[in-house]
Design a protein around this motif. Structure first.
Motif, PDB file in Angstrom:
ATOM      1  N   HIS A  23       0.856  -1.194   0.000  1.00 61.69           N
ATOM      2  CA  HIS A  23       0.000   0.000   0.000  1.00 61.69           C
ATOM      3  C   HIS A  23       0.887   1.237   0.000  1.00 61.69           C
ATOM      4  CE1 HIS A  23      -2.859  -2.997   1.534  1.00 61.69           C
ATOM      5  NE2 HIS A  23      -3.840  -2.177   1.181  1.00 61.69           N
ATOM      6  N   VAL A  24       0.533   2.203  -0.818  1.00 63.12           N
ATOM      7  CA  VAL A  24       1.190   3.513  -0.800  1.00 63.12           C
ATOM      8  C   VAL A  24       0.085   4.564  -0.773  1.00 63.12           C
ATOM      9  CG1 VAL A  24       2.740   5.132  -1.941  1.00 63.12           C
ATOM     10  CG2 VAL A  24       3.168   2.666  -2.115  1.00 63.12           C
ATOM     11  N   THR A  25       0.029   5.325   0.311  1.00 61.40           N
ATOM     12  CA  THR A  25      -1.007   6.346   0.498  1.00 61.40           C
ATOM     13  C   THR A  25      -0.349   7.705   0.666  1.00 61.40           C
ATOM     14  OG1 THR A  25      -2.436   4.722   1.586  1.00 61.40           O
ATOM     15  CG2 THR A  25      -2.967   7.043   1.917  1.00 61.40           C
ATOM     16  N   PHE A  26      -0.899   8.692  -0.041  1.00 58.67           N
ATOM     17  CA  PHE A  26      -0.402  10.060   0.055  1.00 58.67           C
ATOM     18  C   PHE A  26      -1.454  10.934   0.738  1.00 58.67           C
ATOM     19  CE2 PHE A  26       1.661   8.456  -3.894  1.00 58.67           C
ATOM     20  CZ  PHE A  26       2.974   8.497  -3.440  1.00 58.67           C
ATOM     21  N   PRO A  27      -1.030  11.883   1.581  1.00 58.36           N
ATOM     22  CA  PRO A  27      -1.997  12.763   2.255  1.00 58.36           C
ATOM     23  C   PRO A  27      -2.814  13.565   1.243  1.00 58.36           C
ATOM     24  CG  PRO A  27       0.196  12.977   3.216  1.00 58.36           C
ATOM     25  CD  PRO A  27       0.358  12.183   1.963  1.00 58.36           C
ATOM     26  N   GLY A  28      -4.083  13.765   1.548  1.00 57.00           N
ATOM     27  CA  GLY A  28      -4.923  14.582   0.678  1.00 57.00           C
ATOM     28  C   GLY A  28      -4.590  16.054   0.814  1.00 57.00           C
ATOM     29  N   ARG A  29      -4.885  16.812  -0.208  1.00 55.96           N
ATOM     30  CA  ARG A  29      -4.630  18.250  -0.195  1.00 55.96           C
ATOM     31  C   ARG A  29      -5.853  19.011   0.282  1.00 55.96           C
ATOM     32  NH1 ARG A  29      -1.550  19.254  -6.020  1.00 55.96           N
ATOM     33  NH2 ARG A  29       0.304  17.962  -5.584  1.00 55.96           N
ATOM     34  N   ARG A  30      -5.607  19.990   1.153  1.00 50.97           N
ATOM     35  CA  ARG A  30      -6.662  20.892   1.618  1.00 50.97           C
ATOM     36  C   ARG A  30      -7.875  20.137   2.147  1.00 50.97           C
ATOM     37  NH1 ARG A  30      -6.495  25.261  -3.418  1.00 50.97           N
ATOM     38  NH2 ARG A  30      -4.306  25.891  -3.129  1.00 50.97           N
ATOM     39  N   GLY A  31      -7.608  19.175   2.997  1.00 53.03           N
ATOM     40  CA  GLY A  31      -8.686  18.445   3.646  1.00 53.03           C
ATOM     41  C   GLY A  31      -9.284  17.314   2.847  1.00 53.03           C
ATOM     42  N   ALA A  32      -8.769  17.065   1.638  1.00 50.35           N
ATOM     43  CA  ALA A  32      -9.288  15.956   0.820  1.00 50.35           C
ATOM     44  C   ALA A  32      -8.874  14.625   1.430  1.00 50.35           C
ATOM     45  CB  ALA A  32      -8.763  16.078  -0.604  1.00 50.35           C
ATOM     46  N   PRO A  33      -9.613  13.546   1.155  1.00 48.73           N
ATOM     47  CA  PRO A  33      -9.233  12.234   1.684  1.00 48.73           C
ATOM     48  C   PRO A  33      -7.859  11.818   1.156  1.00 48.73           C
ATOM     49  CG  PRO A  33     -11.462  12.199   0.760  1.00 48.73           C
ATOM     50  CD  PRO A  33     -10.851  13.501   0.357  1.00 48.73           C
ATOM     51  N   PRO A  34      -7.151  10.948   1.883  1.00 46.16           N
ATOM     52  CA  PRO A  34      -5.856  10.458   1.407  1.00 46.16           C
ATOM     53  C   PRO A  34      -6.006   9.744   0.052  1.00 46.16           C
ATOM     54  CG  PRO A  34      -6.207   9.864   3.700  1.00 46.16           C
ATOM     55  CD  PRO A  34      -7.514  10.387   3.195  1.00 46.16           C
ATOM     56  N   ALA A  35      -4.966   9.855  -0.759  1.00 44.49           N
ATOM     57  CA  ALA A  35      -4.961   9.189  -2.064  1.00 44.49           C
ATOM     58  C   ALA A  35      -4.294   7.829  -1.924  1.00 44.49           C
ATOM     59  CB  ALA A  35      -4.224  10.047  -3.085  1.00 44.49           C
ATOM     60  N   ARG A  36      -5.059   6.776  -2.170  1.00 44.58           N
ATOM     61  CA  ARG A  36      -4.536   5.406  -2.069  1.00 44.58           C
ATOM     62  C   ARG A  36      -3.986   4.998  -3.430  1.00 44.58           C
ATOM     63  NH1 ARG A  36     -10.166   3.600   0.264  1.00 44.58           N
ATOM     64  NH2 ARG A  36      -9.550   1.501  -0.361  1.00 44.58           N
ATOM     65  N   ALA A  37      -2.776   5.464  -3.724  1.00 48.60           N
ATOM     66  CA  ALA A  37      -2.189   5.270  -5.052  1.00 48.60           C
ATOM     67  C   ALA A  37      -1.930   3.796  -5.356  1.00 48.60           C
ATOM     68  CB  ALA A  37      -0.895   6.070  -5.171  1.00 48.60           C
ATOM     69  N   VAL A  38      -1.446   3.077  -4.360  1.00 52.18           N
ATOM     70  CA  VAL A  38      -1.304   1.620  -4.453  1.00 52.18           C
ATOM     71  C   VAL A  38      -2.088   1.059  -3.284  1.00 52.18           C
ATOM     72  CG1 VAL A  38       0.289  -0.336  -4.432  1.00 52.18           C
ATOM     73  CG2 VAL A  38       0.981   1.814  -5.522  1.00 52.18           C
ATOM     74  N   ASP A  39      -3.055   0.197  -3.577  1.00 48.04           N
ATOM     75  CA  ASP A  39      -4.050  -0.138  -2.564  1.00 48.04           C
ATOM     76  C   ASP A  39      -4.179  -1.642  -2.348  1.00 48.04           C
ATOM     77  OD1 ASP A  39      -6.041   0.768  -0.700  1.00 48.04           O
ATOM     78  OD2 ASP A  39      -7.571   0.047  -2.091  1.00 48.04           O
ATOM     79  N   GLY A  40      -3.033  -2.290  -2.208  1.00 49.00           N
ATOM     80  CA  GLY A  40      -3.032  -3.736  -1.992  1.00 49.00           C
ATOM     81  C   GLY A  40      -2.569  -4.466  -3.231  1.00 49.00           C
TER      82      GLY A  40
END
Length: 336
Positions: A23-40
């Motif tokens: 899994h690779v998750t990046f923080p969301g911008r300006r309160g957006a949900p985190p981006a799950r770029a690689v999700d399993g």
């Protein structure tokens, strides 16, 4: 293209690179949900095997490739190389990057315009404190990359080379460290059609002569057909279909793979135009992550499993060489 027998032989060899539960998750911008770029993702690359990682822009394939090289640290999951877990200390990563090298898609951006070809190829040797004959090593790498006689290129600058020659210099810069694995991110995307075949033939020759393994990241299924032993099709952070390249590309099972193949001129079928919004890694839907754009579900052909498609998640596919698909319509018999 490798035959089924050749594919079977290669995929039965030991796993050189292995990822489990990545899994690779990046923080969301300006309160957006985190981006799950690689999700399993589970993925194996065997010794001497070429695996194509395919999917449209934004599916997470480049992030996955960079995480496999230690350039992006996974949020969770494990990566092993030659049976040993990847460590993230600076010394361990430096040692790893000697064995696993990245080849980028844009040779013009990869090469410093102020550096000669010799300096560009020798850079890796100098970073890693190479103690041998530098000139001999650079000449050998250039020759293996198809730039002969290599000495003729030593003092040239990138602007004096053709696009294909620049890409060969980038490949030589990776080969000079004698890696066991190359990760090539869209290696021919910026090249003319006449040169693409030459670079693909070069990668195949390097695999055959040096036993080199490769992960080729591409949006082009035609490229995968011509170079890979095995293919992994990625959508919205997860592999949705995988298997030997001939098996997957001649008889695709996942609707997404079918849609990607339909736009190839040689497919013989009408192009599938996907509806709905493009993938958004910060808003992964419930159920099958492709269901909102699925042409089979939209046509009513998958009505019997529609509730599953919209509400029941699918498991992570096995990372080895077996044929596998993450699709309720394919894996479950319709009822009612």
């Amino acid at each position: 293209m490798s035959t089924d027998t050749a594919v079977s032989t290669r995929t039965s060899t030991r796993s050189l690179l292995s990822a489990r539960g990545l899994h690779v998750t990046f923080p969301g911008r300006r309160g957006a949900p985190p981006a799950r770029a690689v999700d399993g993702v589970d993925l194996d690359i065997g010794a001497g095997e070429i695996v194509a990682l395919v999917g449209e822009s934004g599916c997470g394939k480049t992030t996955l490739a960079r995480s496999l090289l230690g350039l992006v640290r996974p949020t969770s999951g494990t990566i092993s190389f030659d049976g040993k877990p990847l460590a993230y200390s600076s010394g361990a990563l430096k040692a790893y990057r000697k064995r696993a090298q990245l080849v980028l898609q844009d040779p013009s951006g990869s090469l410093n315009p102020r550096h000669t070809v010799y300096d560009a190829v020798a850079e890796g040797l100098r970073i890693h404190g190479y103690a041998g004959d530098e000139r001999e090593a650079v000449a050998g790498a250039l020759a293996r990359a198809g730039l002969r006689p290599p000495e003729r290129f030593f003092l040239r600058y990138p602007h004096e080379l053709s696009g294909g020659q620049r890409q060969r210099v980038v490949i030589a810069g990776a080969l000079v460290l004698e890696p066991e694995l190359i990760v090539a991110d869209e290696p021919v995307a910026s090249l003319d059609a006449s040169v693409r075949g030459e670079i693909l033939a070069l990668l195949l020759r390097l695999r055959d002569e040096l036993g080199l393994s490769a992960l080729v990241v591409t949006h082009d299924l035609g490229l995968a057909w011509n170079i890979a032993d095995r293919v992994a099709v990625m959508y919205l952070g997860r592999v949705v279909e995988t298997g030997p390249v001939e098996s997957v590309l001649t008889a695709p099972q996942h609707p997404y793979t079918q849609a990607l193949l339909s736009v190839l001129p040689e497919s013989g079928s009408a192009p599938v135009v996907l509806t709905g919004e493009p993938p958004d890694p910060s808003r992964i839907p419930s159920g099958c992550r492709f269901h909102a754009r699925c042409q089979v579900l939209a046509s009513g052909a998958a009505a019997a499993v529609a509730d599953l498609c919209r509400g029941e998640s699918l498991p992570v596919l096995d990372g080895g060489g077996a044929r596998a698909v993450a699709c309720h319509w394919v894996t479950r018999e319709p009822t009612g």
